[in-house]
Scaffold this active site. Structure first.
Site, mmCIF file in Angstrom:
data_model
loop_
_atom_site.group_PDB
_atom_site.id
_atom_site.type_symbol
_atom_site.label_atom_id
_atom_site.label_comp_id
_atom_site.label_asym_id
_atom_site.label_seq_id
_atom_site.Cartn_x
_atom_site.Cartn_y
_atom_site.Cartn_z
ATOM 1 N N TYR A 1 6.922 -10.002 0.985
ATOM 2 C CA TYR A 1 5.675 -9.289 0.717
ATOM 3 C C TYR A 1 5.820 -8.562 -0.610
ATOM 4 O O TYR A 1 6.566 -7.596 -0.721
ATOM 5 C CB TYR A 1 5.402 -8.322 1.875
ATOM 6 C CG TYR A 1 4.079 -7.579 1.843
ATOM 7 C CD1 TYR A 1 3.143 -7.744 0.823
ATOM 8 C CD2 TYR A 1 3.772 -6.680 2.869
ATOM 9 C CE1 TYR A 1 1.948 -7.057 0.819
ATOM 10 C CE2 TYR A 1 2.573 -5.988 2.876
ATOM 11 C CZ TYR A 1 1.668 -6.165 1.848
ATOM 12 O OH TYR A 1 0.480 -5.466 1.857
ATOM 13 N N LYS B 1 3.751 -13.402 0.180
ATOM 14 C CA LYS B 1 2.430 -12.761 0.278
ATOM 15 C C LYS B 1 2.290 -11.924 -0.977
ATOM 16 O O LYS B 1 2.920 -10.885 -1.122
ATOM 17 C CB LYS B 1 2.323 -11.883 1.520
ATOM 18 C CG LYS B 1 1.005 -11.116 1.633
ATOM 19 C CD LYS B 1 1.042 -10.116 2.766
ATOM 20 C CE LYS B 1 -0.272 -9.398 2.958
ATOM 21 N NZ LYS B 1 -0.781 -8.666 1.802
#
Length: 307
Positions: free
Chosen positions: A139, A167
């Site tokens: 992330y 992400k």
């Protein structure tokens, strides 16, 4: 070549669910899961920023993913964000996620102390080792985490066979191109910033994970399909309409997620409670903003989903 199809599509960032006393509500978690399934999403991203993860205890994070899996398992893809600000608790959440059968776990880098890349790499790999049969998503949200994913760190992390991609919530849309080009077709990049979903998809993102998807998941499902169909004129028009809605959601005195939850109450009769302090709850004057945002969503649905 690994099969990434279960991740390709619209994956709302799941909102934290509290009862009227501010405690985690498994019942409201289950209600939100079913609402999103009914709207046709590809999956859920649980316990991330939209899930107020840094304000949850380890046990509360467990409660939430347990309730999610009661409804979602076997129906849609589930990615559980497991990062805590220490490796021990992160690994505990990773192992728990694997026991529940999630599709993937995800983690931001540790925040506050500025760590060298090899420490971040060790942190992520230790978390991943606690869930040895589960995919791992990096992330990247440097504007909040205080550290950005570099090409060298991403290359090092791809030595871990469980890593499937990023992400990417950094603001430069070119970062998506950079990560997609560096890793190739065997990895996936998720677009993070909702306001540039069209840009992210055209730059190489194969899916999206977003914090405003929850109040209008069907609009994002439609937007993704327009891109697949190469109807870019209509996609641009819908993206602009979505951006106007987002601008309204963030214009309140209260935190954006407090406004979003009120919109869900208005449009969908889905009650998720408020937000957790120190996030600012809905102010009285925000009721008008929530009503306007709700009406804008209804109007966009009428315009773009009628056909």
């Amino acid at each position: 070549m690994r099969d990434l199809s279960r991740y390709q599509g619209i994956i709302p960032a799941f909102y934290a669910c509290y009862d009227d006393n501010g405690e985690v509500s498994p019942e409201r978690v289950r209600q939100q899961v079913q609402y999103l399934i009914d709207k046709g999403v590809k999956g859920l991203y649980v316990n991330g920023s939209s899930g107020e993860c840094i304000y949850l205890t380890t046990e509360e994070s467990k409660q939430i993913i347990e309730a999610v899996m009661e409804v979602a398992k076997g129906k849609i893809t589930v990615i559980n964000h497991v990062a805590c600000n220490n490796t021990k608790e992160s690994a505990i959440l990773a192992a728990h996620s694997e026991q529940l059968g999630v599709d993937a776990i995800a983690a931001i880098p540790p925040i506050y102390f500025k760590l060298p890349e090899y420490s971040i790499e060790k942190y992520w790999n230790t978390i991943s080792e606690a869930a040895p049969n589960t995919d791992f998503v990096i992330y990247n949200i440097p504007q909040l985490a205080g550290v950005a994913l570099t090409n060298s760190l991403y290359a090092a992390m791809r030595q871990n066979p469980r890593v499937i991609g990023v992400k990417n919530s950094s603001m430069p849309v070119q970062d998506i191109q950079t990560f997609a080009a560096a890793a190739g077709e065997n990895y996936i990049v998720f677009n993070g910033p909702d306001e540039q979903f069209v840009g992210g998809r055209t730059m190489g993102a194969q899916a999206g994970i977003g914090g405003t998807y929850g109040v209008m998941p069907d609009l994002f499902v439609k937007l993704n399909q327009l891109i697949i169909d190469q109807n870019m004129t209509e996609a641009q028009a819908l993206q602009f309409a979505i951006n106007d809605i987002i601008a309204k959601l963030v214009s309140g005195h209260g935190n954006m997620y407090a406004v979003a939850k009120e919109v869900l109450r208005i449009n969908e009769n889905v009650d998720l409670g408020s937000v957790r302090a120190p996030l600012e709850p809905l102010a009285e004057k925000d009721q008008v903003i929530a009503q306007e945002a709700a009406q804008m969503i209804v109007a966009a649905r009428r315009q773009f989903l009628a056909s």
